[in-house]
Every structure is written in structure tokens, then in C-alpha cells.
Design a protein around this motif. Sequence first.
Motif, PDB file in Angstrom:
ATOM      1  N   SER A  37      25.905  43.302  64.242  1.00 17.90           N
ATOM      2  CA  SER A  37      25.559  42.619  63.389  1.00 17.90           C
ATOM      3  C   SER A  37      23.857  42.301  63.269  1.00 17.90           C
ATOM      4  N   ILE A  38      23.544  42.083  64.546  1.00 14.89           N
ATOM      5  CA  ILE A  38      21.873  42.165  64.622  1.00 14.89           C
ATOM      6  C   ILE A  38      21.261  43.562  64.162  1.00 14.89           C
ATOM      7  N   GLU A  39      21.525  44.566  64.619  1.00 14.25           N
ATOM      8  CA  GLU A  39      20.904  45.793  64.137  1.00 14.25           C
ATOM      9  C   GLU A  39      21.224  46.150  62.713  1.00 14.25           C
ATOM     10  N   SER A  40      22.309  45.921  62.152  1.00 12.49           N
ATOM     11  CA  SER A  40      22.492  46.552  60.839  1.00 12.49           C
ATOM     12  C   SER A  40      22.287  45.327  59.761  1.00 12.49           C
ATOM     13  N   PHE A  41      22.347  44.165  59.930  1.00 15.47           N
ATOM     14  CA  PHE A  41      22.371  43.158  59.032  1.00 15.47           C
ATOM     15  C   PHE A  41      21.073  42.217  59.370  1.00 15.47           C
ATOM     16  N   GLY A  42      20.564  42.227  60.544  1.00 12.37           N
ATOM     17  CA  GLY A  42      19.329  41.399  60.953  1.00 12.37           C
ATOM     18  C   GLY A  42      19.941  40.032  60.984  1.00 12.37           C
ATOM     19  N   ARG A  43      21.185  39.660  61.149  1.00 11.67           N
ATOM     20  CA  ARG A  43      21.684  38.272  61.153  1.00 11.67           C
ATOM     21  C   ARG A  43      22.656  38.371  62.403  1.00 11.67           C
ATOM     22  N   PRO A  44      22.678  37.195  62.890  1.00 10.18           N
ATOM     23  CA  PRO A  44      23.704  37.028  64.023  1.00 10.18           C
ATOM     24  C   PRO A  44      25.076  36.765  63.776  1.00 10.18           C
ATOM     25  N   PHE A  45      26.162  37.167  64.273  1.00 12.62           N
ATOM     26  CA  PHE A  45      27.413  36.835  64.300  1.00 12.62           C
ATOM     27  C   PHE A  45      27.726  35.868  65.170  1.00 12.62           C
ATOM     28  N   LEU A  46      28.033  34.568  64.697  1.00  7.90           N
ATOM     29  CA  LEU A  46      28.359  33.543  65.581  1.00  7.90           C
ATOM     30  C   LEU A  46      29.704  33.010  65.529  1.00  7.90           C
ATOM     31  N   HIS A  47      30.598  33.713  65.408  1.00  6.12           N
ATOM     32  CA  HIS A  47      32.229  33.534  65.475  1.00  6.12           C
ATOM     33  C   HIS A  47      32.898  34.504  66.412  1.00  6.12           C
ATOM     34  N   ARG A  48      34.086  34.584  66.202  1.00  7.60           N
ATOM     35  CA  ARG A  48      35.024  35.321  67.000  1.00  7.60           C
ATOM     36  C   ARG A  48      35.497  36.769  66.602  1.00  7.60           C
ATOM     37  N   ALA A  49      35.480  37.646  67.283  1.00  5.33           N
ATOM     38  CA  ALA A  49      35.910  39.032  67.052  1.00  5.33           C
ATOM     39  C   ALA A  49      37.011  39.493  68.081  1.00  5.33           C
ATOM     40  N   THR A  50      38.112  39.791  67.618  1.00  5.59           N
ATOM     41  CA  THR A  50      39.097  39.975  68.599  1.00  5.59           C
ATOM     42  C   THR A  50      40.049  41.362  68.074  1.00  5.59           C
ATOM     43  N   PHE A  51      40.652  41.826  69.026  1.00  2.00           N
ATOM     44  CA  PHE A  51      41.690  42.962  68.663  1.00  2.00           C
ATOM     45  C   PHE A  51      42.759  42.442  68.224  1.00  2.00           C
ATOM     46  N   ASN A  52      43.649  42.976  67.242  1.00  2.00           N
ATOM     47  CA  ASN A  52      45.008  42.613  66.858  1.00  2.00           C
ATOM     48  C   ASN A  52      45.904  43.570  66.804  1.00  2.00           C
ATOM     49  N   SER A  53      46.758  43.942  67.569  1.00  2.00           N
ATOM     50  CA  SER A  53      47.317  45.219  67.617  1.00  2.00           C
ATOM     51  C   SER A  53      48.557  45.067  66.442  1.00  2.00           C
ATOM     52  N   ARG A  54      48.872  43.920  65.946  1.00  2.00           N
ATOM     53  CA  ARG A  54      49.827  43.743  65.077  1.00  2.00           C
ATOM     54  C   ARG A  54      49.405  44.139  63.468  1.00  2.00           C
ATOM     55  N   LEU A  55      48.137  44.455  63.422  1.00  2.00           N
ATOM     56  CA  LEU A  55      47.685  44.988  62.145  1.00  2.00           C
ATOM     57  C   LEU A  55      48.186  46.407  61.678  1.00  2.00           C
ATOM     58  N   ARG A  56      48.922  46.616  60.553  1.00  2.00           N
ATOM     59  CA  ARG A  56      49.462  47.863  60.240  1.00  2.00           C
ATOM     60  C   ARG A  56      48.718  48.679  59.225  1.00  2.00           C
ATOM     61  N   SER A  57      48.720  47.990  58.236  1.00  2.00           N
ATOM     62  CA  SER A  57      48.092  48.820  57.007  1.00  2.00           C
ATOM     63  C   SER A  57      46.846  48.481  56.734  1.00  2.00           C
ATOM     64  N   THR A  58      45.821  48.064  57.744  1.00  2.19           N
ATOM     65  CA  THR A  58      44.417  47.766  57.775  1.00  2.19           C
ATOM     66  C   THR A  58      43.603  48.036  58.801  1.00  2.19           C
ATOM     67  N   GLY A  59      42.495  48.395  58.949  1.00  3.47           N
ATOM     68  CA  GLY A  59      41.511  48.390  59.934  1.00  3.47           C
ATOM     69  C   GLY A  59      41.111  47.202  60.526  1.00  3.47           C
TER      70      GLY A  59
END
Length: 158
Positions: free
Chosen positions: A14-36
Motif C-alpha cells: 500500500s505504501i510503496e504502490s499507492f503512497g497511502r497507508p492501509f489502516l484496516h485488516r488483511a486476512t487469508f480466507n481459505s473458503r474463497l473458491r472463485s476469486t483471488g
Amino acid sequence: MDNETLQAWVEKISIESFGRPFLHRATFNSRLRSTGGRYFTRSHDIEINPGQLESFGREETEKIIKHELCHYHLHLMKRGYQHRDADFKRLLAQVGGSRFCSALPGQTKRTQPYRYKLICRSCGMEYLRKRKVDPAKYACGKCRGKLFIKMLDIVLEP
């Protein structure tokens, strides 16, 4: 890779590509099937499919993260954040995110076979359908005749 490592990775991108901070949560979800990955407009959180990382590596997963961060940053800036919006398409191309993710091995698109066949009583024209429909509501597109429905080897009269 665990969720804490993913969180740090998303913040760094987020900082390197957008120049803005990411202030929320990022998690893995193994139940996703049809999307990345997916972005939640209410909580502003991002979920990533861990299968993408395992199957295609860090480079492809980084493109998926950039895609979700495009949704995130544009939504917070109150600009067009949906796939169809010009702002989204422009920013995605600018940061090098992916428009679509690759299908995971063994997860081809499942299509139902046709289960129903509508047949015209007058001309014999056949229409294949995956879902059951009421033949009384429709007429033949060729001769305007009445239709009847056939399911597998059972004939269902209207």
C-alpha cells in the motif's frame, strides 16, 4: 505465511504502490473458491485466497493484493471503486494489479448439464434448459406452438 505476515505485506504494498497507508485488516480466507480476494466496503477489510499464493506464488498474489487495494483506496477517497469505473481501471493499470486471477488447479468452472427439454407440439423444435420452467407461460419461437417439458426420460405434461 500467516495473517500477521500478510498484514505487513499488504501495508508495505500500500505504501510503496499507492503512497497511502492501509489502516484496516488483511486476512487469508481459505473458503474463497472463485476469486483471488475480496474487499469489504463496510469494514474496509481485505481477504486473500491462500490457494493463489500456494499455486501461483508471491508475484501473482501481489497483483491480487494491488487489485483489492485499488478498491480500498478509491472507496475511501469516494471515487469510482467498482470494476466498471474508469477510476478503478486507470489506477489498476497504473499500479500493475491484475484484472482477473488464474483459476486454481482442479477448480474448473462447474456447469450443470441441461436437465430439461422444452419441445414444441407443432414443429418439434427443442429448447434446452438447466432450470425447470412452466411451459404454459411460453410459446415456440419458431411457430408459436404450445410447448411441453421433458425431464431426463420422464415427460411432464402441462
